[in-house]
Design a protein around this motif. Structure first.
Motif, PDB file in Angstrom:
ATOM      1  N   SER A   2       0.838  -1.192   0.000  1.00 45.29           N
ATOM      2  CA  SER A   2       0.000   0.000   0.000  1.00 45.29           C
ATOM      3  C   SER A   2       0.879   1.250   0.000  1.00 45.29           C
ATOM      4  N   ILE A   3       0.388   2.300  -0.620  1.00 46.59           N
ATOM      5  CA  ILE A   3       1.134   3.543  -0.744  1.00 46.59           C
ATOM      6  C   ILE A   3       0.638   4.528   0.309  1.00 46.59           C
ATOM      7  N   GLY A   4       1.572   5.094   1.071  1.00 45.91           N
ATOM      8  CA  GLY A   4       1.187   6.032   2.120  1.00 45.91           C
ATOM      9  C   GLY A   4       1.196   7.476   1.662  1.00 45.91           C
ATOM     10  N   ALA A  28       5.951   4.036   0.357  1.00 50.28           N
ATOM     11  CA  ALA A  28       5.060   2.957   0.775  1.00 50.28           C
ATOM     12  C   ALA A  28       4.696   3.094   2.249  1.00 50.28           C
ATOM     13  N   ALA A  29       3.506   2.650   2.600  1.00 49.15           N
ATOM     14  CA  ALA A  29       3.092   2.642   4.000  1.00 49.15           C
ATOM     15  C   ALA A  29       4.034   1.756   4.805  1.00 49.15           C
ATOM     16  N   ASP A  64      -2.893   8.727   1.582  1.00 44.31           N
ATOM     17  CA  ASP A  64      -3.895   7.663   1.513  1.00 44.31           C
ATOM     18  C   ASP A  64      -4.886   7.906   0.373  1.00 44.31           C
ATOM     19  N   GLY A  65      -4.371   8.410  -0.746  1.00 41.67           N
ATOM     20  CA  GLY A  65      -5.201   8.591  -1.924  1.00 41.67           C
ATOM     21  C   GLY A  65      -5.952   9.898  -2.002  1.00 41.67           C
ATOM     22  N   THR A 198       4.778   5.282   9.100  1.00 43.70           N
ATOM     23  CA  THR A 198       5.640   5.592   7.968  1.00 43.70           C
ATOM     24  C   THR A 198       6.523   6.773   8.348  1.00 43.70           C
TER      25      THR A 198
END
Length: 252
Positions: A2-4, A28-29, A64-65, A198
């Protein structure tokens, strides 16, 4: 994975001078990520843009998007991103415990409430006590923050950044001005408090960078010239050129 945090084509100009020139970054998270670069590279401005102290001229910053570019710092903090500063920023007259309790208010569900004393929130007090232990300042609990030694103040500042429950923690030169022994303790503390978060840090001590970071991004003249794992960054010819005359020997 997942991308942080995602930064895309970020730009910032002061008058006729462009300081950040289309910088992009993806973290990345759960990653420990260091941002390094020679003096004047734009690192602090980059952090100011991410944390909301400055508004970018263009580009996006996704947490978070969700695009947080241009949002106020307190709004960004409530969305899960916290930071420390190069110059220690504490409530000097408040005790160590009171500083931590203030930082923990949002994560403990204690918002602005004039008719209820902060000390009546059990969860709030418990979170502050927990952070006292984590940062190693239990014995200094009731000491005014302004009376702490420099390394203790830096430890408290790290504690404040983490006490809010932020998922992404930005640390701006957390070991600056420390002795070797103090730096070792600070690194151990940073490693400990970011086990579930993170970490993004600016750091001039390349020994600290290569010890802590999973990946490294190098800024030079407002642009990202390299991003990768420590060994790859160490071997990058553009990175070595950027550090010639400053810290190039650290890449040897």
């Amino acid at each position: 994975m997942s991308i942080g945090l995602v930064v895309r084509d970020l730009r910032k100009r002061f008058g006729a001078t462009e300081i950040i020139k289309g910088a992009s970054l993806e973290i990345a998270a759960g990653e420990r990520h260091a941002v390094i670069g020679p003096n004047g590279a734009g690192k602090s401005t980059f952090f100011h843009l991410i944390s909301g102290l400055l508004t970018p001229d263009s580009g996006t910053i996704e947490l978070d998007g969700h695009n947080i570019a241009g949002l106020a710092p307190h709004v960004i903090n409530r969305l899960g991103l916290s930071r420390s500063f190069q110059v220690t920023s504490l409530f000097a007259r408040m005790s160590v415990f009171e500083n931590l309790r203030n930082a923990a208010m949002r994560s403990a569900g204690a918002g602005l409430c004039f008719w209820r004393a902060a000390g009546t929130y059990a969860a709030l007090n418990a979170r502050a006590e927990q952070m006292l232990d984590v940062i190693g300042l239990v014995a200094r609990r009731d000491v005014p923050a302004g009376a702490l030694a420099y390394a203790e103040q830096r430890a408290l500042e790290i504690g404040l950044a983490v006490a809010s429950g932020a998922r992404i923690v930005l640390l701006d030169e957390p070991t600056a001005g420390m002795s070797h022994a103090e730096t070792d303790r600070a690194v151990a503390l940073i490693r400990r408090v970011t086990e579930t978060a993170t970490l993004v840090m600016i750091e001039h001590d390349l020994g600290v960078v290569f010890d802590l970071a999973d990946r490294i991004t190098v800024l030079a003249d407002g642009q990202v010239i390299a991003t990768g794992r420590p060994d790859a960054v160490r071997a990058d010819t553009a990175v070595r050129a950027a550090y010639l005359g400053t810290a190039a020997d650290a890449f040897a």
